[in-house]
Scaffold this motif. Structure first.
Motif, mmCIF file in Angstrom:
data_model
loop_
_atom_site.group_PDB
_atom_site.id
_atom_site.type_symbol
_atom_site.label_atom_id
_atom_site.label_comp_id
_atom_site.label_asym_id
_atom_site.label_seq_id
_atom_site.Cartn_x
_atom_site.Cartn_y
_atom_site.Cartn_z
ATOM 1 N N ASN A 4 0.875 -1.156 0.000
ATOM 2 C CA ASN A 4 0.000 0.000 0.000
ATOM 3 C C ASN A 4 0.923 1.219 0.000
ATOM 4 O OD1 ASN A 4 -1.424 2.285 0.925
ATOM 5 N ND2 ASN A 4 -2.835 1.025 2.120
ATOM 6 N N GLU A 5 0.794 2.075 -0.980
ATOM 7 C CA GLU A 5 1.720 3.202 -1.112
ATOM 8 C C GLU A 5 1.756 4.078 0.140
ATOM 9 O OE1 GLU A 5 2.444 6.926 -4.133
ATOM 10 O OE2 GLU A 5 1.648 5.050 -4.952
ATOM 11 N N LYS A 6 0.633 4.196 0.839
ATOM 12 C CA LYS A 6 0.580 5.052 2.029
ATOM 13 C C LYS A 6 1.304 4.450 3.225
ATOM 14 C CE LYS A 6 -3.612 7.433 0.738
ATOM 15 N NZ LYS A 6 -4.958 7.850 1.103
ATOM 16 N N THR A 7 1.471 3.116 3.227
ATOM 17 C CA THR A 7 2.128 2.464 4.360
ATOM 18 C C THR A 7 3.372 1.688 3.918
ATOM 19 O OG1 THR A 7 0.704 0.510 4.137
ATOM 20 C CG2 THR A 7 -0.033 2.253 5.652
ATOM 21 N N ALA A 8 3.861 1.985 2.735
ATOM 22 C CA ALA A 8 5.045 1.279 2.206
ATOM 23 C C ALA A 8 6.245 1.481 3.136
ATOM 24 C CB ALA A 8 5.370 1.782 0.802
ATOM 25 N N PRO A 9 7.147 0.508 3.154
ATOM 26 C CA PRO A 9 8.308 0.597 4.048
ATOM 27 C C PRO A 9 9.353 1.589 3.559
ATOM 28 C CG PRO A 9 8.494 -1.339 2.661
ATOM 29 C CD PRO A 9 7.151 -0.742 2.372
ATOM 30 N N ALA A 10 10.274 1.905 4.443
ATOM 31 C CA ALA A 10 11.480 2.637 4.047
ATOM 32 C C ALA A 10 12.272 1.711 3.127
ATOM 33 C CB ALA A 10 12.302 3.004 5.279
ATOM 34 N N ARG A 11 13.103 2.307 2.251
ATOM 35 C CA ARG A 11 13.798 1.460 1.277
ATOM 36 C C ARG A 11 14.982 2.186 0.682
ATOM 37 N NH1 ARG A 11 10.883 0.567 -4.348
ATOM 38 N NH2 ARG A 11 12.228 2.276 -4.984
ATOM 39 N N GLU A 12 15.969 1.393 0.253
ATOM 40 C CA GLU A 12 17.009 1.911 -0.618
ATOM 41 C C GLU A 12 17.176 0.927 -1.755
ATOM 42 O OE1 GLU A 12 18.375 1.525 2.795
ATOM 43 O OE2 GLU A 12 18.683 -0.571 2.366
ATOM 44 N N THR A 13 17.610 1.441 -2.888
ATOM 45 C CA THR A 13 17.885 0.616 -4.065
ATOM 46 C C THR A 13 19.286 0.961 -4.534
ATOM 47 O OG1 THR A 13 15.551 0.678 -4.697
ATOM 48 C CG2 THR A 13 17.132 0.030 -6.400
ATOM 49 N N VAL A 14 20.119 -0.055 -4.677
ATOM 50 C CA VAL A 14 21.493 0.182 -5.102
ATOM 51 C C VAL A 14 21.863 -0.735 -6.257
ATOM 52 C CG1 VAL A 14 22.313 1.054 -2.873
ATOM 53 C CG2 VAL A 14 22.387 -1.380 -3.326
ATOM 54 N N GLN A 15 22.631 -0.188 -7.172
ATOM 55 C CA GLN A 15 23.172 -1.000 -8.256
ATOM 56 C C GLN A 15 24.473 -1.613 -7.778
ATOM 57 O OE1 GLN A 15 23.196 0.643 -12.259
ATOM 58 N NE2 GLN A 15 25.181 -0.309 -12.655
ATOM 59 N N VAL A 16 24.630 -2.900 -8.082
ATOM 60 C CA VAL A 16 25.822 -3.635 -7.644
ATOM 61 C C VAL A 16 26.523 -4.251 -8.855
ATOM 62 C CG1 VAL A 16 24.898 -4.103 -5.346
ATOM 63 C CG2 VAL A 16 24.468 -5.717 -7.199
ATOM 64 N N ALA A 17 27.757 -4.672 -8.647
ATOM 65 C CA ALA A 17 28.548 -5.238 -9.744
ATOM 66 C C ALA A 17 28.122 -6.659 -10.090
ATOM 67 C CB ALA A 17 30.031 -5.220 -9.386
ATOM 68 N N CYS A 18 27.689 -7.426 -9.077
ATOM 69 C CA CYS A 18 27.310 -8.811 -9.334
ATOM 70 C C CYS A 18 26.433 -9.301 -8.185
ATOM 71 C CB CYS A 18 28.557 -9.681 -9.459
ATOM 72 S SG CYS A 18 28.217 -11.348 -10.039
ATOM 73 N N LEU A 19 25.513 -10.208 -8.493
ATOM 74 C CA LEU A 19 24.652 -10.818 -7.489
ATOM 75 C C LEU A 19 24.791 -12.338 -7.577
ATOM 76 C CD1 LEU A 19 21.498 -8.574 -7.914
ATOM 77 C CD2 LEU A 19 22.908 -8.749 -5.865
ATOM 78 N N PRO A 20 24.390 -13.059 -6.507
ATOM 79 C CA PRO A 20 24.491 -14.515 -6.536
ATOM 80 C C PRO A 20 23.803 -15.112 -7.767
ATOM 81 C CG PRO A 20 23.858 -13.766 -4.355
ATOM 82 C CD PRO A 20 23.811 -12.565 -5.256
ATOM 83 N N LYS A 21 24.434 -16.093 -8.365
ATOM 84 C CA LYS A 21 23.919 -16.797 -9.540
ATOM 85 C C LYS A 21 23.668 -15.865 -10.725
ATOM 86 C CE LYS A 21 21.996 -20.718 -7.051
ATOM 87 N NZ LYS A 21 22.635 -21.854 -7.703
ATOM 88 N N ASN A 22 24.309 -14.695 -10.689
ATOM 89 C CA ASN A 22 24.200 -13.698 -11.771
ATOM 90 C C ASN A 22 22.769 -13.243 -12.041
ATOM 91 O OD1 ASN A 22 27.019 -13.472 -12.373
ATOM 92 N ND2 ASN A 22 26.863 -15.523 -13.227
ATOM 93 N N VAL A 23 21.955 -13.188 -10.988
ATOM 94 C CA VAL A 23 20.583 -12.699 -11.140
ATOM 95 C C VAL A 23 20.589 -11.187 -11.323
ATOM 96 C CG1 VAL A 23 19.577 -14.612 -9.831
ATOM 97 C CG2 VAL A 23 20.217 -12.497 -8.642
ATOM 98 N N ASN A 24 19.422 -10.643 -11.647
ATOM 99 C CA ASN A 24 19.300 -9.209 -11.892
ATOM 100 C C ASN A 24 18.804 -8.416 -10.691
ATOM 101 O OD1 ASN A 24 19.934 -9.133 -14.829
ATOM 102 N ND2 ASN A 24 18.212 -10.558 -14.881
ATOM 103 N N VAL A 25 18.183 -9.113 -9.727
ATOM 104 C CA VAL A 25 17.615 -8.414 -8.571
ATOM 105 C C VAL A 25 17.637 -9.326 -7.347
ATOM 106 C CG1 VAL A 25 15.250 -9.063 -9.226
ATOM 107 C CG2 VAL A 25 15.610 -7.095 -7.736
ATOM 108 N N GLU A 26 17.917 -8.721 -6.196
ATOM 109 C CA GLU A 26 17.843 -9.393 -4.900
ATOM 110 C C GLU A 26 17.213 -8.405 -3.931
ATOM 111 O OE1 GLU A 26 20.655 -11.479 -1.455
ATOM 112 O OE2 GLU A 26 21.534 -10.923 -3.378
ATOM 113 N N ILE A 27 16.287 -8.884 -3.110
ATOM 114 C CA ILE A 27 15.585 -8.013 -2.162
ATOM 115 C C ILE A 27 15.598 -8.645 -0.782
ATOM 116 C CG2 ILE A 27 13.414 -6.855 -1.574
ATOM 117 C CD1 ILE A 27 12.709 -6.928 -4.580
ATOM 118 N N SER A 28 15.935 -7.841 0.231
ATOM 119 C CA SER A 28 15.843 -8.284 1.619
ATOM 120 C C SER A 28 14.890 -7.341 2.351
ATOM 121 C CB SER A 28 17.217 -8.296 2.300
ATOM 122 O OG SER A 28 17.738 -6.998 2.371
ATOM 123 N N ILE A 29 14.316 -7.847 3.435
ATOM 124 C CA ILE A 29 13.350 -7.030 4.193
ATOM 125 C C ILE A 29 13.548 -7.200 5.688
ATOM 126 C CG2 ILE A 29 11.580 -6.964 2.383
ATOM 127 C CD1 ILE A 29 10.829 -9.122 5.299
#
Length: 126
Positions: free
Chosen positions: A97-122
């Motif tokens: 819900n946009e009104k109650t969405a969490p705090a967040r940061e988004t960062v570009q990285v050089a590489c992720l596990p298994k060469n995926v395109n996105v990883e998200i933790s909460i």
């Protein structure tokens, strides 16, 4: 005291960590990538499907801890290519819900596990 959270509805850890840890009323979930827990296969056909699988994995972990996306207070998104930000953000945003969405940061990285395109933790709170 901490409680280990595990569900077969999310990918099993591929290293010395757990899917999530509940400490008091706070849930710390490990970064999720687009592994389909049923098949063990990566979902990387396109960025929308990949992000959706990541969010479904997070949903399964939240459910195992008796929580929902409404409990999420902080998210961190790691992406390989900032040009995918718009698509990732659209899928990610559909889970909150946009009104109650969490705090967040988004960062570009050089590489992720298994060469995926996105990883998200909460982090979520009961």
């Amino acid at each position: 005291m901490k409680k280990i959270i595990f569900t077969e509805k999310a990918p099993a850890p591929i290293g010395p960590y757990n899917q999530a840890v509940l400490s008091g009323n706070t849930l710390y979930a490990s970064g999720q990538i687009a592994i389909n827990p049923a098949s063990g296969e990566l979902v990387t056909d396109n960025i929308n499907d990949e992000t959706t699988q990541v969010m479904q994995n997070i949903a399964a972990i939240l459910e195992a801890a008796n929580m929902t996306f409404e409990n999420v207070v902080k998210a961190t998104i790691f992406i390989m290519d900032m040009n995918n930000f718009g698509a990732i953000n659209t899928v990610y945003g559909s889970y909150f819900n946009e009104k109650t969405a969490p705090a967040r940061e988004t960062v570009q990285v050089a590489c992720l596990p298994k060469n995926v395109n996105v990883e998200i933790s909460i982090i979520a709170v009961q």
